[in-house]
Structure formats: structure tokens, C-alpha cells
Motif scaffolding. Sequence first.
Motif, PDB file in Angstrom:
ATOM      1  N   PHE A  66       0.867  -1.173   0.000  1.00 32.50           N
ATOM      2  CA  PHE A  66       0.000   0.000   0.000  1.00 32.50           C
ATOM      3  C   PHE A  66       0.907   1.227   0.000  1.00 32.50           C
ATOM      4  CE2 PHE A  66      -2.665  -3.280   1.962  1.00 32.50           C
ATOM      5  CZ  PHE A  66      -3.799  -3.184   1.172  1.00 32.50           C
ATOM      6  N   GLU A  67       0.877   1.933  -1.080  1.00 34.02           N
ATOM      7  CA  GLU A  67       1.788   3.060  -1.219  1.00 34.02           C
ATOM      8  C   GLU A  67       1.154   4.376  -0.775  1.00 34.02           C
ATOM      9  OE1 GLU A  67       2.846   2.930  -5.316  1.00 34.02           O
ATOM     10  OE2 GLU A  67       4.125   1.151  -5.084  1.00 34.02           O
ATOM     11  N   SER A 115      -1.794   1.105  -4.704  1.00 35.41           N
ATOM     12  CA  SER A 115      -1.091  -0.082  -4.209  1.00 35.41           C
ATOM     13  C   SER A 115      -0.507  -0.859  -5.382  1.00 35.41           C
ATOM     14  CB  SER A 115      -2.020  -0.973  -3.378  1.00 35.41           C
ATOM     15  OG  SER A 115      -3.089  -1.433  -4.195  1.00 35.41           O
ATOM     16  N   SER A 151      -0.664  -2.595 -10.747  1.00 37.84           N
ATOM     17  CA  SER A 151      -1.141  -1.643  -9.743  1.00 37.84           C
ATOM     18  C   SER A 151      -2.616  -1.852  -9.466  1.00 37.84           C
ATOM     19  CB  SER A 151      -0.897  -0.202 -10.217  1.00 37.84           C
ATOM     20  OG  SER A 151      -1.605   0.041 -11.423  1.00 37.84           O
ATOM     21  N   GLU A 165      -5.586   0.610  -7.794  1.00 33.68           N
ATOM     22  CA  GLU A 165      -5.742   1.976  -7.319  1.00 33.68           C
ATOM     23  C   GLU A 165      -7.161   2.480  -7.532  1.00 33.68           C
ATOM     24  OE1 GLU A 165      -4.002   4.009 -11.443  1.00 33.68           O
ATOM     25  OE2 GLU A 165      -2.774   4.007  -9.613  1.00 33.68           O
ATOM     26  N   ILE A 192      -5.219  -3.423   5.640  1.00 27.68           N
ATOM     27  CA  ILE A 192      -4.511  -2.185   5.353  1.00 27.68           C
ATOM     28  C   ILE A 192      -4.311  -1.424   6.674  1.00 27.68           C
ATOM     29  CG2 ILE A 192      -6.692  -1.078   4.706  1.00 27.68           C
ATOM     30  CD1 ILE A 192      -5.073   0.757   2.870  1.00 27.68           C
TER      31      ILE A 192
END
Length: 303
Positions: free
Chosen positions: A149-150, A172, A224, A226, A284
Motif C-alpha cells: 500500500f503506497e 497499491s 497496480s 488503485e 490495510i
Amino acid sequence: MHRKSDSDVTSVEASSPARPLYYVQSPSNHEPDKMSYGSSPFGSPGHQYHCSPIHHSRESSTSRFSASLKTTARNAGYWKKLQRSGELVEEDEDEEYDEEDEREKKEIKRFYVVCFVLSFVVLFSVFSLILWAASTSYPPEVYVKRLVFEKLNVQSGMDESGVATDMLTLNSTIKILYRNTGTFFGVDVKVAPVRLSYYQRNLATGPEVKFHQNRKTQRTVITSIESHQLPLYGGVPGLISRNGRIDSISVPLNLTIGIRSRAYVLGKLVKPKFYRTIRCQVTIHGSKLGKPVNLTNACVHHN
């Protein structure tokens, strides 16, 4: 004896009626100069005489001979016609026999062709079935390695219709290892769908990924997941930050990955397909953004 005078002879000849001329033909000689004429005062052949019977006999014999020749020719023509008709009949019979033989040969050839085609179809079907059965014993292997998780951001906003609600932005990245175990065929792979959800509510999705994988090879797929400004409408209470800080956010999510593989074993004739659905439980944490989450033992595979 009293001799008559010339005047008497003349008078007698003048008074006596004219007798018809006749001739005698010698049996041994048919030449005209040997013919003897009948009694005539002068014995001269200059007088007129009728046609000879021999001439008539010759004409009759000639006519009979020509008639016999005509009859013979007619009979010969008749027999020739019969012979020709017989030859025609024989030729017709030979042609019929030849046609029957050709028809039989064609039927035999057609039978052999049909048998060959059926045999080929059966053998090819059996061979294809064997290849298909052999290929199904080499399903692909898929491993979900990690999820990162960015970025996570929850803020107040409005949707397209102007309704005020919390808006979610999430970025993510997921890492997947794909391995083709087939020893004699390659596969076309499509990874889709990839999504993160909170129960039945989708929060983020990933793009469709396609590639070809050769036999006995593997690759790592990174894609990805997102979302941007997704309205929540209060459906995910755990994503509401306390005091405006995201460190306190902790929400369990479901990760779903669908993978379809299609092998080309015998061109486009034998195409076994492999479907794989992977579901993983992931949580998360606002305090662990940017850190990879190991999912090796957190996923369940469904074929």
C-alpha cells in the motif's frame, strides 16, 4: 426339159411373195461369217433380218447374271448390315460393361476415400483427446508474493451529483509469480480482474494484463491496484480517520485475482484452458504504508 427364160424368172420372182429370212447356226462355230442364210435369189446378206435368238439368250443370261450379282450384293449388304448391327450391339454391350466397371471402380474408390476420411477423423480425434488429456496434467502455477500500500488518503468531498461524502484515494502494487509447467506447449495468459474490496464494496481495481508464456518458463507480473476520489457514502467506517490522522486506520480487505490461461497444444484445434481465481485476506494499516505485505500463505486458490 423346158428352161425358163430370164423374163420368166423375173416374173416369177416378182409374182411370188417374199419369204422370211432365216439362218442356221453351226453348233461348233459361233462366228458371224460362218452363218448360212436361207434361200434367197441372190444369197446376199444385204437384206434386212431380225435379231438373232442367241443375242436374246446372251441378253437374258447377262440380265440373269446381273440379277444374281444384284441379289448377291443385296445379300452381302444385308449380311454386312447384320454384322454391323451385331458389332454395334457388341460395342453397346462392351460400353455398358465398361460403364458398369467404371461405376464399380468409382464406388470402390469412394468407399476407400470415406473409410480413409473416417479413419483419419477418428485417429485425429483420439490423438487430440490424448494431447488434451496430457496438457491438463500441466496446469500453471501462480503465487501472489506481496502487496504494497503506497498511498492512502480519505477526505471530505462531493460526488458528481453534489452529494457530500468521504472520498478515498488509494494506490497499491501487487507482485505475482506465474509459471508455465507445460513441457510441450506455451500459453496465453490474461490477468483480470484484480480488485480490492471491503465485503461487497469495491475500493480499488487493477488493469487487465496479457502476455504469452513459453513452455517451462516463468515470469513476475507487477500490476497496480488503485482508485481516485472514490465516494464512500459511509460504507467503510473503518476508513474514517481519527483526528485527521491515517495512522489509526486499520481495515480488513479482500484481494481477488482472476487468471485465465489458454494453451495452444495443436494449433487452434487443441486449446485447453486453465482458470484460476485467487482470494487473499489482507489488512490495510495506515501506519504501514509503503511496506510490503507478505501474502504467500494468505491466499486461497480456486480452479
